[in-house]
Design a protein around this motif. Structure first.
Motif, PDB file in Angstrom:
ATOM      1  N   MET B   1      62.085  44.269  25.595  1.00 17.76           N
ATOM      2  CA  MET B   1      63.319  43.408  25.426  1.00 17.76           C
ATOM      3  C   MET B   1      63.330  41.900  26.062  1.00 17.76           C
ATOM      4  N   LYS B   2      63.681  40.903  25.465  1.00 19.98           N
ATOM      5  CA  LYS B   2      63.663  39.643  25.667  1.00 19.98           C
ATOM      6  C   LYS B   2      65.142  39.231  26.262  1.00 19.98           C
ATOM      7  N   ILE B   3      65.196  38.967  27.685  1.00 20.86           N
ATOM      8  CA  ILE B   3      66.680  38.913  28.259  1.00 20.86           C
ATOM      9  C   ILE B   3      66.880  37.486  28.906  1.00 20.86           C
ATOM     10  N   LEU B   4      67.787  36.853  28.343  1.00 17.16           N
ATOM     11  CA  LEU B   4      68.210  35.638  29.180  1.00 17.16           C
ATOM     12  C   LEU B   4      69.085  35.776  30.292  1.00 17.16           C
ATOM     13  N   VAL B   5      69.058  35.069  31.310  1.00 16.70           N
ATOM     14  CA  VAL B   5      70.002  35.272  32.458  1.00 16.70           C
ATOM     15  C   VAL B   5      70.537  33.941  32.915  1.00 16.70           C
ATOM     16  N   LEU B   6      71.652  33.678  32.712  1.00 16.36           N
ATOM     17  CA  LEU B   6      72.395  32.500  33.345  1.00 16.36           C
ATOM     18  C   LEU B   6      72.541  32.413  34.710  1.00 16.36           C
ATOM     19  N   VAL B   7      72.117  31.343  35.462  1.00 19.14           N
ATOM     20  CA  VAL B   7      72.261  31.372  36.940  1.00 19.14           C
ATOM     21  C   VAL B   7      72.868  29.948  37.356  1.00 19.14           C
ATOM     22  N   LYS B   8      73.414  30.271  38.310  1.00 22.39           N
ATOM     23  CA  LYS B   8      74.453  28.907  38.750  1.00 22.39           C
ATOM     24  C   LYS B   8      74.156  28.761  40.235  1.00 22.39           C
ATOM     25  N   ASN B   9      73.938  27.610  40.919  1.00 26.39           N
ATOM     26  CA  ASN B   9      73.749  27.306  42.383  1.00 26.39           C
ATOM     27  C   ASN B   9      75.198  26.869  42.550  1.00 26.39           C
ATOM     28  N   VAL B  10      75.760  27.636  43.794  1.00 33.17           N
ATOM     29  CA  VAL B  10      77.314  27.436  44.236  1.00 33.17           C
ATOM     30  C   VAL B  10      77.368  27.178  45.763  1.00 33.17           C
ATOM     31  N   PRO B  11      78.082  26.444  46.279  1.00 42.64           N
ATOM     32  CA  PRO B  11      78.207  26.254  47.745  1.00 42.64           C
ATOM     33  C   PRO B  11      78.590  27.444  48.372  1.00 42.64           C
ATOM     34  N   GLU B  12      78.196  27.858  49.542  1.00 37.54           N
ATOM     35  CA  GLU B  12      78.703  28.900  50.156  1.00 37.54           C
ATOM     36  C   GLU B  12      79.764  28.492  51.188  1.00 37.54           C
ATOM     37  N   VAL B  13      81.039  28.985  51.010  1.00 37.13           N
ATOM     38  CA  VAL B  13      82.266  28.567  51.516  1.00 37.13           C
ATOM     39  C   VAL B  13      83.060  29.436  52.667  1.00 37.13           C
ATOM     40  N   ALA B  14      82.499  30.803  52.528  1.00 38.50           N
ATOM     41  CA  ALA B  14      83.285  31.644  53.412  1.00 38.50           C
ATOM     42  C   ALA B  14      83.530  31.364  54.706  1.00 38.50           C
ATOM     43  N   VAL B 105      69.582  27.486  23.808  1.00 36.74           N
ATOM     44  CA  VAL B 105      68.949  28.985  23.782  1.00 36.74           C
ATOM     45  C   VAL B 105      69.038  29.549  22.224  1.00 36.74           C
ATOM     46  N   LYS B 106      69.602  28.723  21.167  1.00 39.89           N
ATOM     47  CA  LYS B 106      69.888  29.456  20.081  1.00 39.89           C
ATOM     48  C   LYS B 106      68.568  29.754  19.227  1.00 39.89           C
ATOM     49  N   ASP B 107      67.324  29.265  19.391  1.00 34.32           N
ATOM     50  CA  ASP B 107      66.288  29.819  18.569  1.00 34.32           C
ATOM     51  C   ASP B 107      65.407  30.641  19.678  1.00 34.32           C
ATOM     52  N   GLY B 108      65.911  31.039  20.827  1.00 35.08           N
ATOM     53  CA  GLY B 108      65.193  31.710  22.004  1.00 35.08           C
ATOM     54  C   GLY B 108      64.837  33.336  21.614  1.00 35.08           C
ATOM     55  N   GLY B 109      65.380  33.784  20.701  1.00 36.97           N
ATOM     56  CA  GLY B 109      65.017  35.224  20.016  1.00 36.97           C
ATOM     57  C   GLY B 109      65.411  36.129  21.087  1.00 36.97           C
ATOM     58  N   TYR B 110      66.594  35.937  21.815  1.00 31.80           N
ATOM     59  CA  TYR B 110      66.778  36.820  22.978  1.00 31.80           C
ATOM     60  C   TYR B 110      67.488  38.230  22.483  1.00 31.80           C
ATOM     61  N   ASP B 111      67.405  39.360  23.048  1.00 32.98           N
ATOM     62  CA  ASP B 111      68.085  40.422  22.666  1.00 32.98           C
ATOM     63  C   ASP B 111      69.369  40.804  23.277  1.00 32.98           C
ATOM     64  N   LEU B 112      69.231  39.933  24.483  1.00 33.95           N
ATOM     65  CA  LEU B 112      70.243  40.255  25.512  1.00 33.95           C
ATOM     66  C   LEU B 112      70.544  39.124  26.322  1.00 33.95           C
ATOM     67  N   LEU B 169      77.683  48.083  22.226  1.00 39.49           N
ATOM     68  CA  LEU B 169      77.576  46.569  21.477  1.00 39.49           C
ATOM     69  C   LEU B 169      76.215  46.696  20.752  1.00 39.49           C
ATOM     70  N   PRO B 170      76.566  46.058  19.601  1.00 35.34           N
ATOM     71  CA  PRO B 170      74.922  46.025  18.733  1.00 35.34           C
ATOM     72  C   PRO B 170      74.227  44.987  19.435  1.00 35.34           C
ATOM     73  N   LEU B 171      73.066  44.807  19.362  1.00 31.33           N
ATOM     74  CA  LEU B 171      71.865  43.700  19.959  1.00 31.33           C
ATOM     75  C   LEU B 171      71.479  42.928  18.855  1.00 31.33           C
ATOM     76  N   PRO B 172      71.638  41.635  18.993  1.00 34.40           N
ATOM     77  CA  PRO B 172      71.519  41.071  20.221  1.00 34.40           C
ATOM     78  C   PRO B 172      73.263  40.628  20.702  1.00 34.40           C
ATOM     79  N   ALA B 173      73.338  40.677  21.971  1.00 33.40           N
ATOM     80  CA  ALA B 173      74.714  40.771  22.581  1.00 33.40           C
ATOM     81  C   ALA B 173      74.670  39.709  24.028  1.00 33.40           C
ATOM     82  N   LEU B 174      75.687  39.678  24.398  1.00 30.88           N
ATOM     83  CA  LEU B 174      75.993  38.819  25.816  1.00 30.88           C
ATOM     84  C   LEU B 174      76.853  39.629  26.366  1.00 30.88           C
ATOM     85  N   VAL B 175      76.296  39.983  27.645  1.00 34.92           N
ATOM     86  CA  VAL B 175      77.060  40.812  28.676  1.00 34.92           C
ATOM     87  C   VAL B 175      77.410  39.961  29.844  1.00 34.92           C
ATOM     88  N   THR B 176      78.707  40.139  30.678  1.00 31.48           N
ATOM     89  CA  THR B 176      78.931  39.453  31.835  1.00 31.48           C
ATOM     90  C   THR B 176      78.856  40.643  32.960  1.00 31.48           C
TER      91      THR B 176
END
Ligand SMILES: Cc1cc2nc3c(=O)[nH]c(=O)nc-3n(C[C@H](O)[C@H](O)[C@H](O)COP(=O)(O)OP(=O)(O)OC[C@H]3O[C@@H](n4cnc5c(N)ncnc54)[C@H](O)[C@@H]3O)c2cc1C
Ligand SMILES: Nc1ncnc2c1ncn2[C@@H]1O[C@H](COP(=O)(O)O)[C@@H](O)[C@H]1O
Lengths: 318, 261
Positions: B1-14, B105-112, B169-176
């Motif tokens: 499976m080819k999977i794309l994950v979005l990641v973000k850097n955030v400030p640590e505020v606790a 990402v549109k031509d990335g061919g990701y399954d998930l 969900l049918p693949l390809p799909a996006l899951v949070t």
């Protein structure tokens, strides 16, 4: 229409209270409120909404027993196009988070989520929201737009009172649902098996990420034992497996109302507060004087919890 | 499976003392960390490919320093990473962000495609589902379990009050991805050093053929914004004094309110 369109929420045969809070917000904003209720048997759920909304559209279809955004979207999109509301409002819930961005995305509408306050300013929407884990408040003034999609934080508005509006309801027959994608609802799963029911406890000693790790849990347990209290926790503690999920307090855990809630190293994010803010007496220990937990606590102690824990245990013979 | 994950850097505020500078959070003294929810998403993707093959691609949109969040994910076992970095992206709202990421990402061919449920800083919980609309993919939010199968993925979604539901969900799909779905592996400094030499694909606005006025603050739905710290001294009565005195006071309150002897 220039009013508010509210998307009702129900689960396992019961209307969700957050829907009535959206109606409370709609009434506070003024103008007409219209509610869409999509269900297998919407008439059975309509009672609580009637008298709290001006318009009520009941859509019935056997496949609408459980929420599915693919089945909701065509119906809601058609209603938005027909009614042209200034605002489409729904709870910031597992359903609202699934539906609102999809609706906004498909119709190309602006989207604001998890709002705690909404107001109109010269025809443009102003929004308040909590950010940075509740440590700051954000105020957004949106550019003018014909329709905005928004989700509302639970508890931010009072439920609309019964009799607040005269309701004209209308049943709409759906012969065919037109999903774009074949997402299928399979089943509901019951909650985790309990070791103890934290909702039954008179006193809760509750630990957050500030407890640092599993090795420090016994110190908190010692205080709980000395007080005859039960140990509960915030989400990260359960996520990390330091305590079982059944001990989690908050929107996705349990709502508790003990006589005393002693919060140790819990920042007090909204999702946590929602589960404990109605406790009799809340005492919070946190090293950060700006921790949001102090806004709902009755008594606050700014200190290292590891200094407080043993001293407090001592005072109760622990 | 080819999977794309979005990641973000955030400030640590606790535990940090926040300061506001010209209506925005002053990031100067804040440590940047991977968004908690994205960390779970990376772990889940890596586990899926470890179990049944495939590859994990990471993507972030952010400034130059935010490359750290990609290196960290590579150290966890992701195979490739892309960095969307351009001043033209500054001030984007989630809809604009979704449009930019979709173009990349549109031509990335990701399954998930996996994202976090929300980013810890602004908590919008919007970007993932908006991206799914841009790409014409089915989506499901709040995943606490994923079972990828042939042509579909079964997602356990967390609902309120300790209940959940299963949807397919049918693949390809996006899951949070919701926190607690797994126990993310530990990332050492050594581990990050090992992936130092991996190339990270750099993507600018021009590469995506996006017009300037469709980007950043110009395209944002927000006209103006302000940020405020809640007033001090509201809410709790603070117990003052030395540690012993504070504990005496707390013990007295516990005795009185809790009916303890
Ligand atoms: C959809 C959704 C549902 C959620 N449901 C829930 C839920 O049901 N329950 C829940 O709790 N959360 C829930 N959350 C998560 C929530 O947003 C917060 O991330 C979480 O509550 C933070 O937990 P915390 O306060 O323990 O950790 P943090 O926010 O990291 O806070 C740790 C606190 O400990 C303090 N601290 C650290 N060390 C010490 C020390 N030595 N002494 C004293 N204080 C110390 C710090 O100052 C800080 O205030 C949910 C999130 C989402 C998106
Ligand atoms: N700048 C960004 N770069 C990469 N991914 C992002 C970015 N902003 C948001 N995301 C993804 O979208 C999710 C939800 O973010 P948000 O809608 O901001 O709450 C995050 O958990 C990330 O996975």
């Amino acid at each position: 229409m220039s009013g508010v369109l509210v998307i009702a929420e129900h689960r396992q045969g019961a209307l969700r209270e957050a829907t009535l809070e959206c109606l409370g917000a709609a009434l506070a904003l003024g103008g007409e409120a219209t509610t869409l209720l999509l269900a297998d048997a919407p008439d059975a759920l309509a009672g609580e909404i009637t008298g709290r909304t001006h318009g009520l559209k009941l859509y019935a279809h056997p496949d609408l027993a459980a929420f599915n955004p693919e089945l909701y979207l065509p119906v809601v999109m058609d209603a938005v196009k027909a009614l042209q509301p200034s605002l489409v409002l729904m709870p910031h819930s597992s359903q609202g988070m699934d539906l609102a961005p999809a609706l906004a995305g498909r119709l190309g509408l602006p989207l604001v989520t998890d709002c705690t306050g909404l107001s109109w300013n010269d025809g443009a929407l102003s929004v308040q929201r909590a950010v940075y884990g509740g440590k700051a408040m954000q105020e957004l003034a949106l550019k003018p737009a014909a329709t905005v999609v928004a989700t509302l934080q639970a508890g931010a508005y009072q439920a609309a009172p019964a009799g607040a509006a005269e309701t004209a309801s209308e049943s709409v027959t759906l012969t065919e649902l037109a999903p774009r994608h074949a997402r299928r609802f399979l089943e509901y799963l019951a909650g985790v098996v309990e070791d103890v029911d934290i909702a039954e406890a008179d006193i809760l000693v509750s630990v957050g990420r500030g407890i640092g790790g599993p090795d420090n849990i016994p110190q908190a347990q010692a205080l709980a034992d000395a007080l005859g209290a039960t140990l509960s926790c915030s989400r990260p503690v359960a996520d990390a497996g330091w305590l079982p999920k059944s001990r989690q307090v908050g929107t996705s855990g349990k709502t508790v109302r003990p006589k005393i809630y002693l919060a140790l190293g819990i920042s007090g994010a909204f999702q946590h507060q929602a589960g404990m803010k109605n406790s009799g007496t809340i005492i919070a220990v946190n090293s950060d004087p700006r921790a949001p937990i102090f806004q709902v606590a009755h008594y606050g102690i700014v200190a290292d919890l590891f200094e407080v824990l043993p001293k407090l245990s001592e005072r109760f013979g622990g | 499976m080819k999977i794309l994950v979005l990641v973000k850097n955030v400030p640590e505020v606790a535990e940090a003392e926040l300061e506001i500078d010209q209506g925005a959070l002053d990031l100067e003294d804040l440590e940047m960390v991977v968004n908690e929810w994205d960390n779970y998403a990376v772990e889940e993707a890596v586990r899926i490919t470890e179990a049944s093959g495939g590859e994990v691609h990471l993507m972030t949109l952010g400034n130059e320093d935010d490359e750290d969040v990609l290196r960290r994910g590579l150290a966890m076992g992701a195979h490739a990473a892309s960095h969307l970095c351009d001043e033209a992206f500054d001030g984007s709202d989630p809809a604009t962000l979704a449009r930019v990421i979709a173009a990349a990402v549109k031509d990335g061919g990701y399954d998930l495609i996996l994202t976090g449920v929300q980013s810890a800083d602004l908590g919008q919980a919007s970007t993932g589902v908006l991206l799914a609309q841009e790409l014409g993919l089915p989506h499901a939010t709040m995943a606490i379990a994923l079972e990828p199968g042939a042509g579909e993925v079964v997602v356990t979604r967390e609902l309120e009050n300790n209940t959940s539901e299963k949807v397919a969900l049918p693949l390809p799909a996006l899951v949070t991805v919701q926190s607690g779905i797994n126990q993310p592996r530990y990332v050492s400094i050594m581990g990050i050093r090992k992936v130092r030499k991996m190339t990270i694909e750099q993507i600018e606005a021009d590469d995506l053929g996006l017009a300037e006025e469709s980007l950043g603050a110009a395209a944002s739905m927000v006209d103006s914004q302000s940020l405020a710290l809640p007033p001090m001294g509201e809410g709790a009565q603070m117990l003052e004094g030395g540690l012993d005195s504070v504990c005496d006071q707390a013990a007295a309150i516990l005795r009185e309110k809790g009916g303890l002897a």
